[in-house]
Design a protein around this motif. Structure first.
Motif, mmCIF file in Angstrom:
data_model
loop_
_atom_site.group_PDB
_atom_site.id
_atom_site.type_symbol
_atom_site.label_atom_id
_atom_site.label_comp_id
_atom_site.label_asym_id
_atom_site.label_seq_id
_atom_site.Cartn_x
_atom_site.Cartn_y
_atom_site.Cartn_z
ATOM 1 N N ALA A 11 0.857 -1.197 0.000
ATOM 2 C CA ALA A 11 0.000 0.000 0.000
ATOM 3 C C ALA A 11 0.887 1.238 0.000
ATOM 4 C CB ALA A 11 -0.879 -0.014 1.240
ATOM 5 N N SER A 12 0.574 2.186 -0.884
ATOM 6 C CA SER A 12 1.367 3.423 -0.926
ATOM 7 C C SER A 12 0.442 4.619 -0.866
ATOM 8 C CB SER A 12 2.126 3.569 -2.233
ATOM 9 O OG SER A 12 2.662 2.383 -2.647
ATOM 10 N N LYS A 13 0.885 5.629 -0.154
ATOM 11 C CA LYS A 13 0.138 6.890 -0.252
ATOM 12 C C LYS A 13 1.098 8.068 -0.227
ATOM 13 C CE LYS A 13 -1.130 7.762 4.492
ATOM 14 N NZ LYS A 13 -2.027 7.729 5.544
ATOM 15 N N PRO A 14 0.762 9.110 -1.027
ATOM 16 C CA PRO A 14 1.654 10.267 -1.069
ATOM 17 C C PRO A 14 1.591 11.058 0.238
ATOM 18 C CG PRO A 14 -0.300 10.619 -2.437
ATOM 19 C CD PRO A 14 -0.412 9.248 -1.880
ATOM 20 N N VAL A 15 2.739 11.649 0.586
ATOM 21 C CA VAL A 15 2.794 12.500 1.783
ATOM 22 C C VAL A 15 3.337 13.849 1.322
ATOM 23 C CG1 VAL A 15 3.875 12.810 4.045
ATOM 24 C CG2 VAL A 15 3.252 10.508 3.269
ATOM 25 N N SER A 16 2.600 14.929 1.585
ATOM 26 C CA SER A 16 3.080 16.216 1.078
ATOM 27 C C SER A 16 4.254 16.703 1.930
ATOM 28 C CB SER A 16 1.942 17.235 1.037
ATOM 29 O OG SER A 16 1.637 17.624 2.333
ATOM 30 N N THR B 297 6.485 9.419 -0.355
ATOM 31 C CA THR B 297 5.484 8.346 -0.389
ATOM 32 C C THR B 297 5.682 7.464 0.833
ATOM 33 O OG1 THR B 297 5.717 8.322 -2.789
ATOM 34 C CG2 THR B 297 4.501 6.493 -1.810
ATOM 35 N N VAL C 10 5.004 3.813 2.223
ATOM 36 C CA VAL C 10 4.686 2.470 1.709
ATOM 37 C C VAL C 10 4.537 1.514 2.886
ATOM 38 C CG1 VAL C 10 5.490 0.575 0.239
ATOM 39 C CG2 VAL C 10 6.049 2.942 -0.361
ATOM 40 N N LYS C 11 3.472 0.725 2.851
ATOM 41 C CA LYS C 11 3.297 -0.347 3.840
ATOM 42 C C LYS C 11 3.467 -1.661 3.099
ATOM 43 C CE LYS C 11 1.769 2.175 7.375
ATOM 44 N NZ LYS C 11 2.363 2.202 8.693
ATOM 45 N N THR D 223 6.921 -0.337 7.534
ATOM 46 C CA THR D 223 6.730 1.001 6.979
ATOM 47 C C THR D 223 8.003 1.449 6.269
ATOM 48 O OG1 THR D 223 5.238 1.548 8.788
ATOM 49 C CG2 THR D 223 6.187 3.400 7.587
ATOM 50 N N GLN E 47 9.640 4.627 3.868
ATOM 51 C CA GLN E 47 9.428 5.954 3.270
ATOM 52 C C GLN E 47 10.213 6.027 1.971
ATOM 53 O OE1 GLN E 47 11.942 9.183 3.713
ATOM 54 N NE2 GLN E 47 12.273 8.875 5.932
#
Ligand code: NAD
Length: 505
Positions: A130-135, A144, A146-147, A484, A486
């Motif tokens: 799972a990935s999500k962007p981080v501002s 990003t 990533v889990k 986790t 990064q």
């Protein structure tokens, strides 16, 4: 096709194999002390083989999509439901809990797989991680989160909910994409072995789920230090938890610990006494009193103490104790002769310390369904137990309730929090504001209002203080099997320019 696990075998790499040293441990039915089978006494060599199988299976399993893993978890749930009668019957014969409670556990085990199937889809969808962007504060970089699956996990579990405690760990670990080496309790391993066959039938690839039975000091200790195992998730006693934490700290290897408890039910004077008695009994005597979160300490407001005492004594006299396979049975035998003797020693010590016995004691419960050779302990209640007595302070893990009276909220909180443990606490009061105040002040990971013991897969389970750290169930229950990572990407067309100037940092 479903197949009963063969006697005295381990499940490693998708096959039933004998333990390398060939030793076994008898399986004893606690109702009558008869031997009903044997489990393999696995040792460090078997653990090493399981860890090797898991490590090799991990690469492929961790690369599967969330949707694929979810479908397999749902197939496991379906297979558990199909085998409900057999699994609950085995559970009761192995650990002595009333059959109707075992059936409840099997339903909960299936529901737990279904819950983590949904979480798996929600987190990973059609990807394997799972990935999500981080501002980030600097527009030249993209961040990003990533889990990803953590790796091979060693799961060590107790005997009081033999299948369910394992499932609380196995389901989220498989959902996360981890490969598993499960070491169930040597006192009740049969349903965990059957879970291996369930997983095989449901399509879990060979090596992803391995079960190594055996003594804690051998197989359990070996799981903690096995080089191929990346993390330990443990449920058991405080004493063993300390050993596990010590072994893991040598590596060092991360571990989570779900340990014991000495939880309190606080009963205020604005409640219906009959209702309070029912929750007090369920909170303490469910699973034959062998529950980590048992509200085995009851604080009752002095204004209703006499009525509570009278009704509690009458209600306990009505508990149907004996052969646990009967419909309506509410108290079976304890899991082993050793556990029975430990509980009886606490009762004898309380009596010799002069603590008032409301009912029960060292004699086994009476009745034609109680086998003389079984490990039975009568439901026992001590009244006005001093705070310094082991009955009040220590986890007994049997059908023993200790009651004290209290005067006001402050006193109740002071007494309830006076424990090395901090797993659960419960409050019965019709004053909602008071329930909220008590909830905020309890030093516990689980608080029940107007009840004691209900548990849902959707909510995280775990404690404070010496009750351990980490959580099973809920979103947190899966988080601990994820790693986790990064990722930072330089996304500017401009040269970074460290050598001309360091002003960019
Ligand atoms: P236990 O600590 O004796 O054993 C638990 C597991 O650890 C077993 O599989 C055992 O074989 C293994 N083990 C023993 N020695 C070991 C070692 N040196 N290294 C690694 N593993 C080892 O506990 P138990 O008697 O099986 O279970 C009862 C305890 O579990 C109670 O204290 C209860 O409160 C606790 N419990 C806690 C929770 C929770 O969620 N917090 C849930 C259920 C039970």
């Amino acid at each position: 096709m479903a197949a009963a696990p063969p006697a005295a075998k381990l499940f490693i790499g998708g096959r039933w194999v004998p333990p390398i040293h060939g030793a076994s441990i008898p399986v004893v039915n606690p109702h009558d002390g008869s031997t009903i089978g044997a489990i393999a006494a696995g040792t460090s060599e078997d653990v090493a083989a399981a860890a090797w199988a898991a490590k090799h299976a991990f690469a492929e399993w961790s690369a599967t999509t969330g949707a694929h893993r979810a479908s397999i978890l749902r197939a496991i749930a379906t297979e558990i439901k199909k085998r409900k009668d057999a699994l609950s019957s085995t559970e009761t014969n192995d650990c002595g809990k009333p059959l109707e409670e075992s059936e409840w556990d099997i339903d909960d085990a299936a529901a737990c797989f279904e819950y983590y199937a949904s979480r798996c889809e929600a987190i990973f969808g059609s990807a394997s991680t799972a990935s999500k962007p981080v501002s980030l504060p600097d527009a030249s970089f993209r961040g990003t989160l990533v889990k990803e699956p953590l790796g091979v996990v060693g799961l060590i579990t107790p005997w009081n909910y033999p299948l369910l405690m394992a499932v609380w760990k196995v389901a989220p670990a498989l959902a996360a994409g981890c490969a598993v080496v499960l070491k169930p309790s040597e006192l009740a391993s049969l349903t965990c072995l059957e879970l291996a066959d369930v997983a095989r039938v449901a399509g879990v690839p060979p090596g992803v789920f391995n079960v190594v039975t055996g003594a804690g000091a051998d197989a359990g200790a070996a799981v903690c230090v096995a080089p191929g195992i990346d993390k330990i998730a443990f449920t058991g006693s405080l004493a063993t938890g300390r050993r596990v934490a010590r072994a893991c700290s040598e590596e060092p290897k991360p571990c989570s610990l779900e340990l014991g408890g000495k939880s309190t039910l606080v009963v205020f004077d604005d409640v219906d006494v009959d209702v309070a008695v029912e929750w007090a009994m369920f909170g303490c005597f469910w699973t034959n009193g062998q529950i980590c979160s048992a509200t085995s300490r009851v604080l009752v407001h002095e204004r209703i103490a006499e009525a509570f005492k009278r009704k509690l004594r009458a209600a306990v006299a009505g508990i149907d104790a004996g052969e646990p396979r009967r419909k309506g049975c509410r108290l079976g035998p304890l899991v082993s002769a050793g556990q029975r003797d430990k509980v009886l020693a606490y009762i004898a010590n309380g009596i010799s310390n002069g603590v008032e016995v409301l009912c029960g004691g060292c004699e086994p419960p009476r009745g034609k369904h109680v086998h003389a050779a079984g490990y039975y302990v009568a439901p026992t209640i001590f009244w006005n137990v001093p705070q310094s007595d082991p009955l009040w302070k220590e986890e007994i893990f049997g059908p023993v309730m200790s009651v004290r009276e209290f005067r006001d909220e402050d006193e109740a909180i002071e007494i309830a929090n006076d424990s090395e443990y901090g797993l659960a606490a419960a409050v019965l009061s019709n004053d909602d504001a008071r329930c909220e105040r008590m909830t905020g002040r309890f030093q516990a990971g689980i608080v029940w209002q107007q009840c004691s013991q209900p548990c849902f897969a959707e909510l995280p389970w775990g404690g404070k203080k010496r009750s351990g750290f980490g959580r099973d169930l809920g979103e947190d229950g899966m988080e601990k099997y994820l790693h986790t990572k990064q990722v930072v990407r330089y996304a500017s067309e401009e040269p970074f320019g460290w050598y001309p100037s360091c002003s960019k940092l």
